[in-house]
Design a protein around this motif. Structure first.
Motif, PDB file in Angstrom:
ATOM      1  N   GLN A   1       9.067  -2.989 -14.971  1.00 27.84           N
ATOM      2  CA  GLN A   1       7.917  -2.498 -14.201  1.00 27.84           C
ATOM      3  C   GLN A   1       8.456  -1.494 -13.190  1.00 27.84           C
ATOM      4  OE1 GLN A   1       6.992  -6.857 -13.441  1.00 27.84           O
ATOM      5  NE2 GLN A   1       4.962  -5.956 -13.152  1.00 27.84           N
ATOM      6  N   ARG A   2       7.808  -0.330 -13.089  1.00 29.47           N
ATOM      7  CA  ARG A   2       8.342   0.771 -12.295  1.00 29.47           C
ATOM      8  C   ARG A   2       7.386   1.156 -11.168  1.00 29.47           C
ATOM      9  NH1 ARG A   2      12.454   3.507 -15.182  1.00 29.47           N
ATOM     10  NH2 ARG A   2      12.740   2.643 -17.289  1.00 29.47           N
ATOM     11  N   TYR A   3       7.968   1.597 -10.038  1.00 25.97           N
ATOM     12  CA  TYR A   3       7.186   1.994  -8.874  1.00 25.97           C
ATOM     13  C   TYR A   3       7.839   3.196  -8.204  1.00 25.97           C
ATOM     14  CZ  TYR A   3       5.404  -2.739  -9.536  1.00 25.97           C
ATOM     15  OH  TYR A   3       4.863  -3.873 -10.087  1.00 25.97           O
TER      16      TYR A   3
ATOM     17  N   ALA B   1       8.784  15.173 -15.701  1.00 21.59           N
ATOM     18  CA  ALA B   1       7.601  15.503 -16.498  1.00 21.59           C
ATOM     19  C   ALA B   1       7.673  14.990 -17.934  1.00 21.59           C
ATOM     20  CB  ALA B   1       7.361  17.013 -16.470  1.00 21.59           C
ATOM     21  N   PRO B   2       8.806  15.132 -18.640  1.00 18.61           N
ATOM     22  CA  PRO B   2       8.825  14.646 -20.026  1.00 18.61           C
ATOM     23  C   PRO B   2       8.604  13.142 -20.152  1.00 18.61           C
ATOM     24  CG  PRO B   2      10.617  16.180 -19.647  1.00 18.61           C
ATOM     25  CD  PRO B   2      10.042  15.877 -18.312  1.00 18.61           C
ATOM     26  N   GLN B   3       8.990  12.390 -19.120  1.00 15.91           N
ATOM     27  CA  GLN B   3       8.773  10.938 -19.156  1.00 15.91           C
ATOM     28  C   GLN B   3       7.405  10.546 -18.612  1.00 15.91           C
ATOM     29  OE1 GLN B   3      10.266   8.610 -20.636  1.00 15.91           O
ATOM     30  NE2 GLN B   3      12.467   8.465 -20.256  1.00 15.91           N
ATOM     31  N   LEU B   4       6.903  11.256 -17.621  1.00 18.62           N
ATOM     32  CA  LEU B   4       5.655  10.875 -16.943  1.00 18.62           C
ATOM     33  C   LEU B   4       4.413  11.447 -17.610  1.00 18.62           C
ATOM     34  CD1 LEU B   4       6.787  11.420 -13.237  1.00 18.62           C
ATOM     35  CD2 LEU B   4       6.556   9.231 -14.422  1.00 18.62           C
ATOM     36  N   ASN B   5       4.571  12.419 -18.471  1.00 17.49           N
ATOM     37  CA  ASN B   5       3.418  13.090 -19.074  1.00 17.49           C
ATOM     38  C   ASN B   5       2.784  12.171 -20.127  1.00 17.49           C
ATOM     39  OD1 ASN B   5       1.511  14.968 -19.688  1.00 17.49           O
ATOM     40  ND2 ASN B   5       2.941  16.506 -20.470  1.00 17.49           N
ATOM     41  N   ARG B   6       1.962  11.239 -19.654  1.00 19.75           N
ATOM     42  CA  ARG B   6       1.347  10.239 -20.513  1.00 19.75           C
ATOM     43  C   ARG B   6       0.199   9.580 -19.753  1.00 19.75           C
ATOM     44  NH1 ARG B   6       4.376   5.673 -22.416  1.00 19.75           N
ATOM     45  NH2 ARG B   6       2.601   4.357 -21.910  1.00 19.75           N
ATOM     46  N   GLN B   7      -0.646   8.879 -20.486  1.00 23.12           N
ATOM     47  CA  GLN B   7      -1.723   8.125 -19.872  1.00 23.12           C
ATOM     48  C   GLN B   7      -1.174   6.860 -19.214  1.00 23.12           C
ATOM     49  OE1 GLN B   7      -4.058  10.613 -20.060  1.00 23.12           O
ATOM     50  NE2 GLN B   7      -5.592   9.046 -20.450  1.00 23.12           N
ATOM     51  N   HIS B   8      -1.746   6.527 -18.063  1.00 23.68           N
ATOM     52  CA  HIS B   8      -1.418   5.275 -17.392  1.00 23.68           C
ATOM     53  C   HIS B   8      -2.730   4.605 -17.017  1.00 23.68           C
ATOM     54  CE1 HIS B   8       1.240   2.559 -15.109  1.00 23.68           C
ATOM     55  NE2 HIS B   8       0.227   2.478 -14.254  1.00 23.68           N
ATOM     56  N   HIS B   9      -2.790   3.296 -17.183  1.00 22.59           N
ATOM     57  CA  HIS B   9      -4.025   2.558 -16.909  1.00 22.59           C
ATOM     58  C   HIS B   9      -4.030   2.099 -15.448  1.00 22.59           C
ATOM     59  CE1 HIS B   9      -5.402   2.499 -21.090  1.00 22.59           C
ATOM     60  NE2 HIS B   9      -4.114   2.382 -21.403  1.00 22.59           N
ATOM     61  N   TYR B  10      -4.747   2.866 -14.624  1.00 16.93           N
ATOM     62  CA  TYR B  10      -4.927   2.512 -13.223  1.00 16.93           C
ATOM     63  C   TYR B  10      -6.158   1.613 -13.077  1.00 16.93           C
ATOM     64  CZ  TYR B  10      -1.775   6.492 -12.504  1.00 16.93           C
ATOM     65  OH  TYR B  10      -0.713   7.344 -12.533  1.00 16.93           O
ATOM     66  N   GLU B  11      -6.340   1.086 -11.869  1.00 17.47           N
ATOM     67  CA  GLU B  11      -7.533   0.268 -11.621  1.00 17.47           C
ATOM     68  C   GLU B  11      -8.794   1.097 -11.760  1.00 17.47           C
ATOM     69  OE1 GLU B  11      -7.532  -1.897  -8.004  1.00 17.47           O
ATOM     70  OE2 GLU B  11      -5.595  -2.875  -8.360  1.00 17.47           O
ATOM     71  N   ALA B  12      -8.741   2.345 -11.318  1.00 14.64           N
ATOM     72  CA  ALA B  12      -9.947   3.175 -11.338  1.00 14.64           C
ATOM     73  C   ALA B  12     -10.249   3.690 -12.740  1.00 14.64           C
ATOM     74  CB  ALA B  12      -9.787   4.351 -10.376  1.00 14.64           C
ATOM     75  N   ALA B  13      -9.216   4.130 -13.463  1.00 13.61           N
ATOM     76  CA  ALA B  13      -9.431   4.713 -14.796  1.00 13.61           C
ATOM     77  C   ALA B  13      -8.074   4.979 -15.431  1.00 13.61           C
ATOM     78  CB  ALA B  13     -10.224   6.017 -14.691  1.00 13.61           C
ATOM     79  N   ALA B  14      -8.096   5.178 -16.737  1.00 13.09           N
ATOM     80  CA  ALA B  14      -6.901   5.653 -17.421  1.00 13.09           C
ATOM     81  C   ALA B  14      -6.806   7.159 -17.205  1.00 13.09           C
ATOM     82  CB  ALA B  14      -6.979   5.331 -18.905  1.00 13.09           C
TER      83      ALA B  14
ATOM     84  N   GLU C   1       0.850  -1.195   0.000  1.00 15.74           N
ATOM     85  CA  GLU C   1       0.000   0.000   0.000  1.00 15.74           C
ATOM     86  C   GLU C   1       0.884   1.242   0.000  1.00 15.74           C
ATOM     87  OE1 GLU C   1      -2.804   0.151   3.141  1.00 15.74           O
ATOM     88  OE2 GLU C   1      -4.099  -1.412   2.289  1.00 15.74           O
ATOM     89  N   GLY C   2       0.505   2.184  -0.854  1.00 14.11           N
ATOM     90  CA  GLY C   2       1.267   3.430  -0.963  1.00 14.11           C
ATOM     91  C   GLY C   2       2.393   3.388  -1.964  1.00 14.11           C
ATOM     92  N   VAL C   3       2.718   2.200  -2.499  1.00 11.53           N
ATOM     93  CA  VAL C   3       3.727   2.074  -3.550  1.00 11.53           C
ATOM     94  C   VAL C   3       2.991   2.125  -4.882  1.00 11.53           C
ATOM     95  CG1 VAL C   3       5.516   0.622  -4.559  1.00 11.53           C
ATOM     96  CG2 VAL C   3       5.261   0.746  -2.068  1.00 11.53           C
ATOM     97  N   ILE C   4       3.274   3.118  -5.681  1.00 13.20           N
ATOM     98  CA  ILE C   4       2.457   3.449  -6.855  1.00 13.20           C
ATOM     99  C   ILE C   4       3.178   3.063  -8.140  1.00 13.20           C
ATOM    100  CG2 ILE C   4       1.307   5.328  -8.095  1.00 13.20           C
ATOM    101  CD1 ILE C   4       1.217   6.851  -5.433  1.00 13.20           C
ATOM    102  N   PRO C   5       2.563   2.241  -8.999  1.00 13.95           N
ATOM    103  CA  PRO C   5       3.159   1.931 -10.305  1.00 13.95           C
ATOM    104  C   PRO C   5       3.155   3.172 -11.205  1.00 13.95           C
ATOM    105  CG  PRO C   5       1.417   0.375  -9.723  1.00 13.95           C
ATOM    106  CD  PRO C   5       1.305   1.523  -8.779  1.00 13.95           C
ATOM    107  N   TYR C   6       4.130   3.251 -12.078  1.00 14.91           N
ATOM    108  CA  TYR C   6       4.121   4.307 -13.091  1.00 14.91           C
ATOM    109  C   TYR C   6       4.776   3.788 -14.362  1.00 14.91           C
ATOM    110  CZ  TYR C   6       9.078   5.439 -12.076  1.00 14.91           C
ATOM    111  OH  TYR C   6      10.444   5.398 -11.914  1.00 14.91           O
ATOM    112  N   SER C   7       4.565   4.493 -15.445  1.00 18.75           N
ATOM    113  CA  SER C   7       5.150   4.120 -16.735  1.00 18.75           C
ATOM    114  C   SER C   7       5.782   5.355 -17.355  1.00 18.75           C
ATOM    115  CB  SER C   7       4.078   3.537 -17.665  1.00 18.75           C
ATOM    116  OG  SER C   7       2.996   4.437 -17.817  1.00 18.75           O
ATOM    117  N   ILE C   8       6.617   5.149 -18.350  1.00 19.76           N
ATOM    118  CA  ILE C   8       7.341   6.270 -18.949  1.00 19.76           C
ATOM    119  C   ILE C   8       7.194   6.248 -20.468  1.00 19.76           C
ATOM    120  CG2 ILE C   8       8.996   6.361 -17.059  1.00 19.76           C
ATOM    121  CD1 ILE C   8      11.021   4.986 -18.877  1.00 19.76           C
TER     122      ILE C   8
END
Length: 981
Positions: A462-464, A585-598, A443-450
């Motif tokens: 896989q990134r967190y 920001a240049p790497q993270l500025n993108r859609q990510h598919h979370y459980e709740a929504a993209a 809990e509290g460890v958040i996945p992200y993509s680039i």
């Protein structure tokens, strides 16, 4: 006029290529205000056990002394003979003195030189005459501005015999001046001989390096240690030249020079017992250097930066280049500060060791030295200070001076050194994962993509991100500021059965941990059962993996996975690149598919206060794109590829030894890549450039990406050629507007390639054509591309690969090594040949003589002569054992380019017609240069035809001399050589 218009059109076209404005493969557009957030709320990360370090605490720490004293930007601390006082110089010209007592309440102002020397800018050096008690002389170094011919000054002042002492500014007597600039040196020390030694820098800023080309030039006073007699005065000077200075009899040399080849020698000191001169020289992009400075020594700048070649074509000074006594990579040091050899009594275990530190990192080291070699080296303290200088008192006790804060400290044993280390050694102990076997984050460890992944030998990631508690990342500063004990984690997986749905296996989890003052990198190696991972040792490890590949012989191939050392981790994750390379920001500025929504990641992170602001709004700052997305603009793809794989080093100060900058958002003409001649070698490519627009075959960038072995790019983070990346960069360079009308050297190889692939040619004719094609680097590149494109007959393709792999030139061989199974590739030094094992064998000199004279696999006699056997291209070996030990001889055979005697240096000549010749210079006159190559062929080149003549960093002696010999044969050969006295 036509040429001018053509240049203007090219420049305009290049400017159009510069901005990156396309989106990533996942749209990064701002959602409407009503759109659901991917992260509705923040769960706190409370399970973290990642804190501290797996390494034991350093044996020493610092404690403040003279606690009532503080100074503004101190730069020198020194005692005065016959006085119990310590004297401190501040950057802006104030000199203070104070009694050497812990209870001293305030310093006494000796003088404020800035008030009277109104033109003076910064003050750097303060030193007292050895006969100070009689003459009351001290010496000060200061500058009056930048780029002034006499802007750096050393002056003598007289100190009053009062308590407290003062200096009358009117007592100034100028001694010596030299040009001022960004690197001024300015350290002053008296040697045991009574002469004053003065350090000078190269007189310019950091980039371009050594713009005045003074490092190897002894006709001026820059980049040197000067040695002058201040007790005498020659006519028109404030000093005299000691008769035994090393260059007094050399025409056009400045006789004041004692040693040269320094970049910015900030602090130096004499060992009070041995008299050895020690110096810390601030490095450029890769290294920080410590030198034991000797009479007449050449320390390399800017031909080299420590152990790294820089300007290979620069004219060398009159003495051979000496390596640094100690060199620190920029992953552990950034601005070295020279120290003292300790002879005090309070820290007896450090007695006789040279103590020094680093201004940027606050680290300190101790080096043992026996006069010829380093006998020990250890990091002893990790402080939070800007270590600007060190001092000693009359009892030889050691003081540490912080620039900010401007306070004085001393070393003490670290009480925490005996504390147990509790850093997690298992991934399951870190608190990052709820289920390690299932790889479910806590809990509290958040996945992200680039947006743009780096090439990692075919692996996926896989990134967190894990921020303790409710901590927030501050994005309003650059680079972003993270809360203490923040973690960025990446689990790397590899397909062990390509094409199979269940062949993917976790190999490594990398952790980047912010300890509150600096980022540290760690690797955890997954076990075969995939249930946990274990912390890899600090030095890293190589692990062979078995890949079930139906295209490989026998259906299996070996792939060695390299777990980086912690030093390697920080070479990429350096502060100049922003440490957290992919979390921006240049790497993270993108859609990510979370459980709740993209959702856009930046929007979601701001919503849950992981970031302090929402950065998803469109800005002038572009995003990166997936380099392998065919729908994206080709220029954006190529720039994103170079940024992700290369720009962490290839940017200002970040560790590259060249000036090329590869950040994605830098206008292409400003990257110092287009039409720039490579500073680290051309690999024998005619008219080579880092990037030759429109011509990949003249582009060293593309060549380096295409090869294995020494000089491969990227050289950290992967060990395999990225075929898709190579193709991308080839296509990108090909479409860049050409800026020259000269014919590509690749054009000349097209006919050869056609002859190679001519079905009507005989086998012998094809073999001859292949030999000719592979006789040049450009031809080998052309052949490689044809092989890669499958445009050749299979028999021809196989013949090219076989000939290339057997080629004597590593510049050709390295391009084709990828076609060998990994276990059959060249095992370079350290991988298979272990010098200590060979040296432990008892050799037979008679057998060794027969090997040298008769054995076909031993090629030493092709270049070396012993009595009447052999040729005279290289040194005569008749008395080689008088100069070299068995270990030194073996090192020369294994790594011949490590140390090259000046008379046997290899030179490259490029003619105005684009022809390239390499060899040793046999003779050189005003009209002709004669080279002899490894086949003993002499080439005569008229001087008027020479476009470029450049000394190479590699030896003409082949680097694989021992590959076909047994260990016992090598031992026998060494026994023969060591008998030649």
């Amino acid at each position: 006029m036509r040429m001018m218009k053509s240049k203007h059109r090219v420049w305009a076209a290049l400017l159009l290529l510069a901005p990156l404005t396309a989106t990533a493969d996942e749209p990064a557009a701002k959602p409407t205000a009503e759109a659901p957030f991917g992260l509705p709320q923040r769960q706190q990360w409370t399970t973290s056990r990642i804190t501290g370090s797996p390494e034991p605490p350093q044996p020493y720490t610092v404690e403040r002394v003279f606690p009532e004293l503080s100074f503004e930007n101190p730069v020198e601390l020194t005692p005065a003979p016959g006085s119990d006082r310590l004297f401190l110089l501040e950057l802006h010209g104030k000199i203070y003195s104070f009694p050497n007592r812990d209870d001293v309440e305030k310093p006494d102002l000796v003088v404020d030189l800035h008030k009277t020397l109104t033109k003076a800018g910064n003050f750097y050096g303060l030193e007292f005459h050895p006969d100070f008690e009689q003459n009351r002389y001290c010496y000060v170094c200061y500058v009056i501005g930048s780029n002034i011919p006499d802007g750096s000054h050393v002056s003598r002042f007289t100190v009053s015999d009062t308590d407290p002492p003062t200096i009358d500014p009117a007592s100034e007597k100028p001694i010596i001046t030299w040009p001022s600039g960004g690197h001024n040196g300015g350290c002053l020390k008296f040697g045991h001989d009574g002469y004053l030694y003065v350090s000078t820098g190269d007189g310019t800023g950091p980039n371009p390096p050594d713009i005045l080309k003074t490092g190897q030039d002894i006709s001026d006073l820059l980049s040197s240690v000067l040695r002058i007699d201040v007790d005498q005065a020659a006519e028109g000077k404030g000093y005299a030249i000691p008769a035994d200075n090393p260059f007094v009899d050399i025409e056009d040399a400045r006789p004041e020079i004692w040693a040269y080849g320094f970049r910015n020698p900030w602090k130096m000191n004499f060992d009070t017992r041995s008299g050895r001169l020690w110096m810390g020289d601030v490095g450029w992009e890769l290294w920080e250097m410590v030198y034991h400075v000797r009479r007449g020594g050449n320390y390399g700048w800017s031909a080299v930066e420590g152990p790294q070649p820089i300007h290979t074509s620069v004219d060398r000074g009159p003495s051979p280049i000496s390596p640094p006594t100690v060199a620190h990579p920029h992953s552990e040091s950034a601005s070295i500060t020279g120290g003292h050899v300790y002879h005090g009594t309070r820290l007896g275990e450090l007695s006789g060791k040279y103590l020094y530190g680093d201004f940027e990192t606050g680290k300190m080291w101790a080096v043992g030295y026996d006069g010829e070699r380093v006998t020990s080296q250890e990091e002893i303290a990790d402080t939070t200070l800007k270590l600007v200088c060190f001092g000693t008192d009359h009892a030889s006790e050691f003081y540490v001076v912080g620039y900010t804060p401007g306070e004085i400290y001393r070393l003490i044993p670290n009480p925490a050194a005996r504390s147990p280390v509790e850093f997690p050694h298992k991934l399951s102990e870190t608190g990052l994962l709820h289920s390690v076997a299932d790889h479910i984050p806590a809990e509290g460890v958040i996945p992200y993509s680039i947006n743009a992944e780096a090439w990692a030998d075919g692996a996926t990631a896989q990134r967190y991100v894990a921020i303790p508690g409710d901590g927030t990342v501050t994005t309003k500063s650059s680079p972003w500021v993270f809360p203490k004990d923040s973690v960025l984690a990446k689990t790397i997986s590899l397909d062990m059965q390509p094409g199979s749905d269940n062949g993917r296996r976790r190999i490594e989890t990398q952790i980047l941990h912010y300890d509150g003052s600096a980022w540290q990198g760690y690797s955890y190696r997954w076990n075969p059962e995939q249930t946990d991972a274990t912390l890899v040792a600090a030095e890293g490890v190589d692990v062979p993996l078995d890949i079930q590949d139906p295209t490989a012989p026998g259906g299996h191939r070996q792939q060695t996975w390299h777990f980086s050392s912690r030093t390697e981790c920080m070479r990429c994750h350096n502060p100049w690149a922003g440490n957290a390379l992919a979390f921006n920001a240049p790497q993270l500025n993108r859609q990510h598919h979370y459980e709740a929504a993209a959702d856009n990641q930046l929007r979601s992170f701001a919503h849950v206060d992981l970031l302090d602001q929402d950065l998803s709004e469109p800005t002038d700052k572009p995003v990166l794109v997936n380099p392998h997305d065919p729908a994206a603009d080709q220029n954006l793809r190529a720039r994103s590829y170079l940024h992700t794989n290369c720009a962490h080093c290839h940017r200002m100060h970040a560790g590259s030894s060249v000036l090329s900058k590869m950040q994605y958002d830098l206008e292409l003409p400003k990257t110092t890549m287009l039409n720039e001649r490579p500073s680290q070698g051309t690999f024998s490519i005619p008219t080579a450039r880092v990037i030759a627009p429109g011509d990949p075959y003249r582009s060293v960038l593309w060549y380096r990406m295409s090869k294995l072995g020494r000089g491969r790019m990227p050289h950290i983070g992967s060990t395999m050629v990225d075929d898709a990346g190579v193709e991308l960069i080839y296509d990108w360079i090909s479409q860049l507007p050409a800026t020259t009308d000269s014919e590509s050297p690749a054009t000349a190889t097209d006919n050869l390639l056609a002859a190679v692939n001519n079905s009507d040619a005989t086998t012998d004719q094809q073999a001859v054509a292949v030999t000719q094609l592979l006789s040049t680097t450009t031809g080998a590149l052309r052949a490689l591309r044809a092989v890669q494109q499958s445009s050749l007959d299979e028999t021809v393709r196989r013949n090219i690969i076989e000939q290339a792999l057997a080629h004597s030139d590593s510049q050709v061989r390295d391009l084709f090594e990828r076609f060998l199974p990994e276990e059959q590739r060249v095992k370079r030094l350290g991988s298979i040949i272990k010098p200590e094992q060979i040296l432990a064998l008892k050799g037979d000199a008679n057998r060794g003589r027969m090997l040298f004279e008769k054995n076909a696999s031993v090629t030493c006699r092709n270049c070396h002569r012993i009595d009447k056997t052999g040729e005279m291209l290289g040194p005569d070996l008749r008395k080689v054992a008088q100069k070299k030990t068995a270990a030194q001889l073996l090192e020369g055979m294994l790594s011949p380019s490590t140390k090259i005697e000046p008379e046997f240096a290899t030179f490259l000549i490029e003619t105005i017609k684009g022809r390239v010749f390499t060899g040793i210079v046999v003779s050189k006159t005003d009209s002709e240069i004669v080279l002899k190559d490894a086949s003993l062929k002499e080439t005569r080149v008229p001087v008027e035809q020479v476009e470029l003549m450049e000394q190479q960093t590699t030896s003409l002696m082949p680097d694989l001399l021992l590959r076909d010999m047994t260990a016992q044969e090598v031992a026998d050969l060494l026994a023969y050589f060591t008998s030649l006295k």
